[in-house]
Design a protein around this motif. Sequence first.
Motif, PDB file in Angstrom:
ATOM      1  N   ARG A  20       4.877  17.516  16.523  1.00  0.00           N
ATOM      2  CA  ARG A  20       4.683  16.876  15.236  1.00  0.00           C
ATOM      3  C   ARG A  20       5.366  15.501  15.176  1.00  0.00           C
ATOM      4  O   ARG A  20       6.449  15.446  15.930  1.00  0.00           O
ATOM      5  N   ILE A  21       5.019  14.636  14.607  1.00  0.00           N
ATOM      6  CA  ILE A  21       5.264  13.086  14.546  1.00  0.00           C
ATOM      7  C   ILE A  21       6.353  12.786  13.610  1.00  0.00           C
ATOM      8  O   ILE A  21       6.249  12.972  12.386  1.00  0.00           O
ATOM      9  N   VAL A  22       7.436  12.489  13.992  1.00  0.00           N
ATOM     10  CA  VAL A  22       8.729  12.202  13.161  1.00  0.00           C
ATOM     11  C   VAL A  22       9.169  10.684  13.468  1.00  0.00           C
ATOM     12  O   VAL A  22       9.057  10.212  14.455  1.00  0.00           O
ATOM     13  N   THR A  23       9.736  10.264  12.484  1.00  0.00           N
ATOM     14  CA  THR A  23      10.041   8.904  12.734  1.00  0.00           C
ATOM     15  C   THR A  23      11.582   8.870  12.046  1.00  0.00           C
ATOM     16  O   THR A  23      12.109   9.956  11.382  1.00  0.00           O
ATOM     17  N   PRO A  24      12.388   7.981  12.275  1.00  0.00           N
ATOM     18  CA  PRO A  24      13.596   7.671  11.915  1.00  0.00           C
ATOM     19  C   PRO A  24      13.719   7.530  10.180  1.00  0.00           C
ATOM     20  O   PRO A  24      14.930   7.652   9.755  1.00  0.00           O
ATOM     21  N   PHE A  25      12.700   7.354   9.962  1.00  0.00           N
ATOM     22  CA  PHE A  25      12.689   6.955   8.188  1.00  0.00           C
ATOM     23  C   PHE A  25      12.578   8.440   7.417  1.00  0.00           C
ATOM     24  O   PHE A  25      12.047   9.564   8.002  1.00  0.00           O
ATOM     25  N   THR A  26      12.830   8.181   6.011  1.00  0.00           N
ATOM     26  CA  THR A  26      12.988   9.303   5.263  1.00  0.00           C
ATOM     27  C   THR A  26      12.175   9.223   4.014  1.00  0.00           C
ATOM     28  O   THR A  26      11.796   8.015   3.746  1.00  0.00           O
ATOM     29  N   ALA A  27      12.122  10.185   2.882  1.00  0.00           N
ATOM     30  CA  ALA A  27      11.873   9.940   1.706  1.00  0.00           C
ATOM     31  C   ALA A  27      12.421   8.830   1.041  1.00  0.00           C
ATOM     32  O   ALA A  27      12.122   8.018  -0.077  1.00  0.00           O
ATOM     33  N   ALA A  28      13.936   8.406   1.204  1.00  0.00           N
ATOM     34  CA  ALA A  28      14.298   7.387   0.898  1.00  0.00           C
ATOM     35  C   ALA A  28      14.263   5.942   1.251  1.00  0.00           C
ATOM     36  O   ALA A  28      14.796   5.074   0.709  1.00  0.00           O
ATOM     37  N   SER A  29      13.494   5.875   2.303  1.00  0.00           N
ATOM     38  CA  SER A  29      13.162   4.588   2.834  1.00  0.00           C
ATOM     39  C   SER A  29      12.304   3.814   2.211  1.00  0.00           C
ATOM     40  O   SER A  29      11.479   4.627   1.334  1.00  0.00           O
ATOM     41  N   THR A  30      12.425   2.457   2.142  1.00  0.00           N
ATOM     42  CA  THR A  30      11.459   1.772   1.358  1.00  0.00           C
ATOM     43  C   THR A  30      10.430   0.946   2.553  1.00  0.00           C
ATOM     44  O   THR A  30      10.553   1.125   3.738  1.00  0.00           O
ATOM     45  N   ALA A  31       9.391   0.438   1.935  1.00  0.00           N
ATOM     46  CA  ALA A  31       8.266  -0.303   2.625  1.00  0.00           C
ATOM     47  C   ALA A  31       9.132  -1.503   3.349  1.00  0.00           C
ATOM     48  O   ALA A  31       8.645  -1.609   4.548  1.00  0.00           O
ATOM     49  N   ALA A  32      10.086  -2.010   3.019  1.00  0.00           N
ATOM     50  CA  ALA A  32      10.771  -3.117   3.575  1.00  0.00           C
ATOM     51  C   ALA A  32      11.474  -2.600   4.879  1.00  0.00           C
ATOM     52  O   ALA A  32      11.698  -3.115   5.809  1.00  0.00           O
ATOM     53  N   ASP A  33      12.139  -1.264   4.715  1.00  0.00           N
ATOM     54  CA  ASP A  33      12.909  -0.517   5.771  1.00  0.00           C
ATOM     55  C   ASP A  33      11.857  -0.433   6.939  1.00  0.00           C
ATOM     56  O   ASP A  33      12.010  -0.789   8.271  1.00  0.00           O
ATOM     57  N   VAL A  34      10.597   0.167   6.476  1.00  0.00           N
ATOM     58  CA  VAL A  34       9.565   0.424   7.572  1.00  0.00           C
ATOM     59  C   VAL A  34       8.867  -0.497   8.206  1.00  0.00           C
ATOM     60  O   VAL A  34       8.630  -0.603   9.559  1.00  0.00           O
ATOM     61  N   VAL A  35       8.865  -1.829   7.693  1.00  0.00           N
ATOM     62  CA  VAL A  35       8.225  -3.107   8.387  1.00  0.00           C
ATOM     63  C   VAL A  35       9.237  -3.871   8.941  1.00  0.00           C
ATOM     64  O   VAL A  35       9.011  -4.850   9.533  1.00  0.00           O
ATOM     65  N   ASP A  36      10.523  -3.605   8.698  1.00  0.00           N
ATOM     66  CA  ASP A  36      11.638  -4.621   9.222  1.00  0.00           C
ATOM     67  C   ASP A  36      11.366  -4.722  10.935  1.00  0.00           C
ATOM     68  O   ASP A  36      11.371  -3.784  11.605  1.00  0.00           O
ATOM     69  N   GLY A  37      11.238  -5.972  11.475  1.00  0.00           N
ATOM     70  CA  GLY A  37      11.066  -6.228  12.867  1.00  0.00           C
ATOM     71  C   GLY A  37       9.735  -6.180  13.147  1.00  0.00           C
ATOM     72  O   GLY A  37       9.495  -6.374  14.459  1.00  0.00           O
ATOM     73  N   VAL A  38       8.649  -5.676  12.515  1.00  0.00           N
ATOM     74  CA  VAL A  38       6.993  -5.587  12.807  1.00  0.00           C
ATOM     75  C   VAL A  38       6.722  -7.005  12.462  1.00  0.00           C
ATOM     76  O   VAL A  38       6.697  -7.739  11.547  1.00  0.00           O
ATOM     77  N   ASP A  39       5.880  -7.309  13.597  1.00  0.00           N
ATOM     78  CA  ASP A  39       5.211  -8.636  13.372  1.00  0.00           C
ATOM     79  C   ASP A  39       3.520  -8.295  13.274  1.00  0.00           C
ATOM     80  O   ASP A  39       3.084  -7.830  14.285  1.00  0.00           O
ATOM     81  N   LEU A  40       3.187  -8.848  11.988  1.00  0.00           N
ATOM     82  CA  LEU A  40       1.738  -8.556  11.892  1.00  0.00           C
ATOM     83  C   LEU A  40       0.963 -10.069  11.939  1.00  0.00           C
ATOM     84  O   LEU A  40      -0.268  -9.823  11.166  1.00  0.00           O
ATOM     85  N   THR A  41       1.310 -10.999  12.216  1.00  0.00           N
ATOM     86  CA  THR A  41       0.944 -12.315  12.364  1.00  0.00           C
ATOM     87  C   THR A  41      -0.608 -12.164  13.105  1.00  0.00           C
ATOM     88  O   THR A  41      -0.643 -11.730  14.191  1.00  0.00           O
ATOM     89  N   GLY A  42      -1.515 -12.716  12.541  1.00  0.00           N
ATOM     90  CA  GLY A  42      -2.935 -12.887  12.703  1.00  0.00           C
ATOM     91  C   GLY A  42      -3.658 -11.402  12.637  1.00  0.00           C
ATOM     92  O   GLY A  42      -4.946 -11.567  12.925  1.00  0.00           O
ATOM     93  N   ARG A  43      -3.035 -10.569  11.772  1.00  0.00           N
ATOM     94  CA  ARG A  43      -3.796  -9.363  11.432  1.00  0.00           C
ATOM     95  C   ARG A  43      -4.195  -9.477   9.851  1.00  0.00           C
ATOM     96  O   ARG A  43      -3.382 -10.036   9.320  1.00  0.00           O
ATOM     97  N   ARG A  44      -5.328  -8.741   9.632  1.00  0.00           N
ATOM     98  CA  ARG A  44      -6.043  -8.856   8.387  1.00  0.00           C
ATOM     99  C   ARG A  44      -6.080  -7.844   7.779  1.00  0.00           C
ATOM    100  O   ARG A  44      -6.427  -6.674   8.250  1.00  0.00           O
ATOM    101  N   ALA A  45      -5.460  -7.553   6.508  1.00  0.00           N
ATOM    102  CA  ALA A  45      -5.568  -6.182   5.733  1.00  0.00           C
ATOM    103  C   ALA A  45      -6.096  -6.455   4.309  1.00  0.00           C
ATOM    104  O   ALA A  45      -6.184  -7.511   3.630  1.00  0.00           O
ATOM    105  N   ILE A  46      -6.620  -5.170   3.877  1.00  0.00           N
ATOM    106  CA  ILE A  46      -7.033  -5.020   2.725  1.00  0.00           C
ATOM    107  C   ILE A  46      -6.342  -3.965   1.834  1.00  0.00           C
ATOM    108  O   ILE A  46      -6.050  -2.816   2.488  1.00  0.00           O
ATOM    109  N   VAL A  47      -5.737  -4.105   0.758  1.00  0.00           N
ATOM    110  CA  VAL A  47      -5.052  -3.130  -0.070  1.00  0.00           C
ATOM    111  C   VAL A  47      -5.838  -2.904  -1.407  1.00  0.00           C
ATOM    112  O   VAL A  47      -5.931  -3.738  -2.256  1.00  0.00           O
ATOM    113  N   THR A  48      -6.457  -1.713  -1.481  1.00  0.00           N
ATOM    114  CA  THR A  48      -7.132  -1.532  -2.927  1.00  0.00           C
ATOM    115  C   THR A  48      -6.007  -1.035  -4.030  1.00  0.00           C
ATOM    116  O   THR A  48      -5.151  -0.526  -3.459  1.00  0.00           O
ATOM    117  N   GLY A  49      -6.405  -1.583  -5.190  1.00  0.00           N
ATOM    118  CA  GLY A  49      -5.616  -1.290  -6.178  1.00  0.00           C
ATOM    119  C   GLY A  49      -4.087  -1.991  -5.984  1.00  0.00           C
ATOM    120  O   GLY A  49      -3.115  -1.734  -6.248  1.00  0.00           O
TER     121      GLY A  49
END
Length: 323
Positions: A20-49
């Motif tokens: 099973r895939i597990v990470t250091p993050f939990t139910a209390a983690s935030t989106a900012a916590d998860v993306v901290d240190g991640v570089d998405l420069t040059g990538r394109r995203a669509i978010v519906t809603g």
Amino acid sequence: MVPEDPPVQAYKELDPMPDRIVTPFTAASTAADVVDGVDLTGRRAIVTGGASGLGIETARALATAGAEVTLAVRDLAAGAAVADDLIATTGNKYIHVAHLELADRAEVAAFVAGWDGPLHILVNNAGVMAAPLSRTPDGWESQFATNHLGHFALATGLHPALAQAGGARVVSVSSSAHLGSAVIFEDINFERRAYEPWAAYGQSKTANVLFAVEAARRWADDGIAVNALHPGGIRTKLQRHVSEEELEAARKAAGSKAVWRTPEQGAATSVLLAASPLVEGATGHYFEDCNEAEPNVPGSRTGVAAYATDPEAASRLWELSSR
């Protein structure tokens, strides 16, 4: 004498899902916590809603990491206001807004036709919950049409753009409500059974998981990872058709430790699947609390139902949706 701890392997052998895939993050983690240190420069995203609730915080995290983000929304004015806020708070100028009505096949086709170039991240986040019975002009029950069929048409229409990106990710926002109903292929549109809003919602959320299972299989050679998730209980406009009594009952049914999460916490698992290197290569899975979910134990409100990951049901749903 204090006995030594058993080796890690011993714990793995007791785990029903040792891989099973597990990470250091939990139910209390935030989106900012998860993306901290991640570089998405040059990538394109669509978010519906992307103009409310989880969509805003998902888009905010992706934009903070440097991605070019398109908010696919029903309300262009609301989308524009959110875009202005994201630009101001993240410093990312590459935030766009486009109209999308998921329940309208022509609208989805127009959105797809208007997209140009590669697409690295698609977050199928928009949805409707426990709505009164209504049908699309094609006769589909509205929750199934919006939550599943619209996103299916969007993702398959954008498949060439996802394949072009190389290593693209598709995120299918499901819910623990999928535990309330399998896809009832014999009567998806409630034409022969009494309509029940929560059963219809649950069926559509199961479809979100089945889509991830089959898309992962079909698109593996294109390098496209597709995963589904339960974001947790969050108070948003999604519950506009649900009474306070129903919401409290649902919270209690989820267990004594269940609490309402903030939108920032609710978006964490979506962002993990969309952007984190910790889940690189993962595809066809269902996550909750920022980790791959275990199989559901009947009577509980956690984990993933066996019928939601059944490959035969996934293939059947794909063929039906294509037609």
